[in-house]
Enzyme design. Structure first.
Site, short mmCIF file in Angstrom:
data_model
loop_
_atom_site.label_atom_id
_atom_site.label_comp_id
_atom_site.label_asym_id
_atom_site.label_seq_id
_atom_site.Cartn_x
_atom_site.Cartn_y
_atom_site.Cartn_z
N ASP A 91 -1.07 -6.61 -2.92
CA ASP A 91 0.40 -6.56 -3.01
C ASP A 91 0.95 -7.97 -3.19
O ASP A 91 1.88 -8.20 -3.97
CB ASP A 91 1.01 -5.97 -1.72
CG ASP A 91 0.47 -4.59 -1.40
OD1 ASP A 91 -0.01 -3.90 -2.32
OD2 ASP A 91 0.53 -4.21 -0.22
C1 26A Z 1 0.93 6.98 -0.56
N1 26A Z 1 0.24 5.93 0.16
C2 26A Z 1 -1.09 6.25 0.61
C3 26A Z 1 0.83 4.69 0.35
C4 26A Z 1 0.23 3.65 1.09
C5 26A Z 1 0.89 2.41 1.14
N2 26A Z 1 2.06 2.20 0.52
C6 26A Z 1 2.58 3.21 -0.16
N3 26A Z 1 2.01 4.44 -0.24
N4 26A Z 1 -0.91 3.53 1.82
C7 26A Z 1 -0.95 2.28 2.29
N5 26A Z 1 0.14 1.60 1.89
C8 26A Z 1 0.51 0.23 2.18
O1 26A Z 1 -0.40 -0.63 1.58
C9 26A Z 1 -0.24 -1.89 2.20
C10 26A Z 1 -1.49 -2.69 2.00
O2 26A Z 1 -1.70 -2.91 0.65
C11 26A Z 1 0.50 -0.12 3.64
O3 26A Z 1 1.76 0.16 4.22
C12 26A Z 1 0.15 -1.60 3.64
O4 26A Z 1 1.26 -2.40 3.99
#
Ligand code: 26A
Length: 374
Positions: free
Chosen positions: A329
């Site tokens: 990210d």
């Molecule tokens: C739909 N999913 C599975 C998700 C996520 C996500 N953000 C949006 N949608 N699953 C994990 N994260 C975020 O990824 C970050 C790490 O790259 C987490 O909230 C975490 O901050």
């Protein structure tokens, strides 16, 4: 190809060139919104856990998954037994916050970055908004009175690997109508680049990415998407197919790139997958798609117009590594911070590497108060 391209004159007086004239490229809004992100706002519940917690909930170390019924008690268990840290998360919002932090150091503080997504009418939603605003991000949240704000269980196991188990809740109830509200339209019209993590395909879905992507195609902006997780490549192929024609810049890490290659029958060689992605049809004929694949500590590759460029990563001493959660990210946030300033791929990748390196020296996707980049 084929989509008729309108010129920016259709949307005057919002767009001004640097010299004050209204022009079709490098559009800059007079209020300075450079980047709009749309995604799942989540509160990360991050804990150190023993391996048996992963076994109990049937998750593999390093997995990124959507919570199922069998994970229902996980979150209460984390809170009751594993002293969690609460960190603002959600992949798209993380990138937008990092971009705002990088832009602030470049003298572009305030109003440059904005984010939309759906939260609940609760303390966690308020906390996310507060954290985003504190980071210089304007938020235009849809608020769902019925569902709680989404959470992501971040399970840090003894091998120091992170397993992410996400319960989307309110984030899953984001609707296309919200993109059509005056608050979001104002930001969309003002923006120069629009970004969504691929995770957004699970909630907003291809209708939302098509609306955002078509706007970008029409007005010569860039729409950027991340694969975000192998499961997006594996199980959201249709949504990806529907979105891909709008994608000007595609991001992924090496595992996601390989998962996409396998799902498409291209094999798992990242350079091959990158070039294949470049060649997929595009809605706007304005510019070639660019594909950016990170590979952890290994070189980042950028594929564009048939050429693949490799950018080595400066290794970080092992003892300085705290937490790779959010590294991808952060890379995107850094990259986009230079893209919106009109800089080239080399500068974008350099800024991406800088941001990722900073973030992995801290827990979650958090930034130090000041950014030394410049
Ligand atoms: C739909 N999913 C599975 C998700 C996520 C996500 N953000 C949006 N949608 N699953 C994990 N994260 C975020 O990824 C970050 C790490 O790259 C987490 O909230 C975490 O901050």
């Amino acid at each position: 190809k084929g989509a008729k391209t309108r010129t920016s004159r259709d949307v005057a007086p919002n767009f001004y060139m640097a010299d004050g004239s209204v022009g079709p490229d490098h559009l800059v809004h007079k209020d300075g919104v450079l980047l709009l992100g749309v995604g799942n706002p989540l509160l990360d519940i991050s804990c150190k856990v023993p391996m048996d917690v992963l076994e109990k909930y049937g998750v593999k170390s390093g997995d990124i998954i959507l919570a199922e019924d069998r994970h229902a008690t996980l979150y209460d268990e984390l809170v009751a037994q594993y002293a969690p840290e609460y960190i603002a998360g959600g992949a798209t919002q993380n990138s937008i916050r990092v971009c705002a932090w990088m832009l602030k150091a470049a003298g572009r503080a305030g109003g440059a970055c904005a984010f939309a997504g759906c939260v609940g009418d609760d303390a966690n939603g308020a906390k996310l908004a507060e954290c985003a605003r504190a980071g210089g991000v304007e938020v235009a949240y849809q608020v769902d009175a019925e569902a709680p704000t989404g959470v992501c269980g971040v399970l840090v196991d003894p091998t120091n690997e992170r397993t992410l188990v996400t319960r989307l809740d309110a984030a899953n109830n984001f609707t296309k109508d919200h993109l059509e509200t005056a608050a979001v339209q104002k930001l969309l019209v003002a923006s120069k680049v629009v970004y969504s993590a691929g995770f957004f395909l699970t909630s907003g879905g291809p209708d939302c990415t098509a609306l955002l992507g078509q706007h970008c195609a029409d007005f010569g902006k860039r729409f950027c998407l991340n694969i975000s997780a192998p499961f997006i490549a594996q199980f959201f192929g249709e949504a990806l197919d529907a979105t891909m024609p709008f994608v000007d810049i595609l991001f992924a890490n090496e595992t996601e790139a390989a998962a996409l290659g396998e799902a498409r029958g291209w094999g798992s060689d990242v350079a091959t997958v990158a070039l294949k992605c470049c060649d997929l049809p595009k809605a706007s004929g304005r510019r070639a798609r660019c594909v950016v694949f990170t590979q952890g500590a290994d070189s980042t590759i950028v594929a564009c117009e048939g050429a693949v460029t490799t950018y080595p990563v400066t290794p970080l001493a092992k003892e300085l590594l705290v937490d790779t959660n959010g590294a991808g990210d952060a890379f995107v946030g850094g990259f986009l911070s230079r893209l919106v300033l009109g800089e080239g791929w080399d500068a974008c990748v350099k800024a991406g590497h800088y941001a990722a390196r900073e973030i992995i020296q801290r827990p979650g996707c958090t930034v130090p108060d000041t950014c030394g980049y410049g």
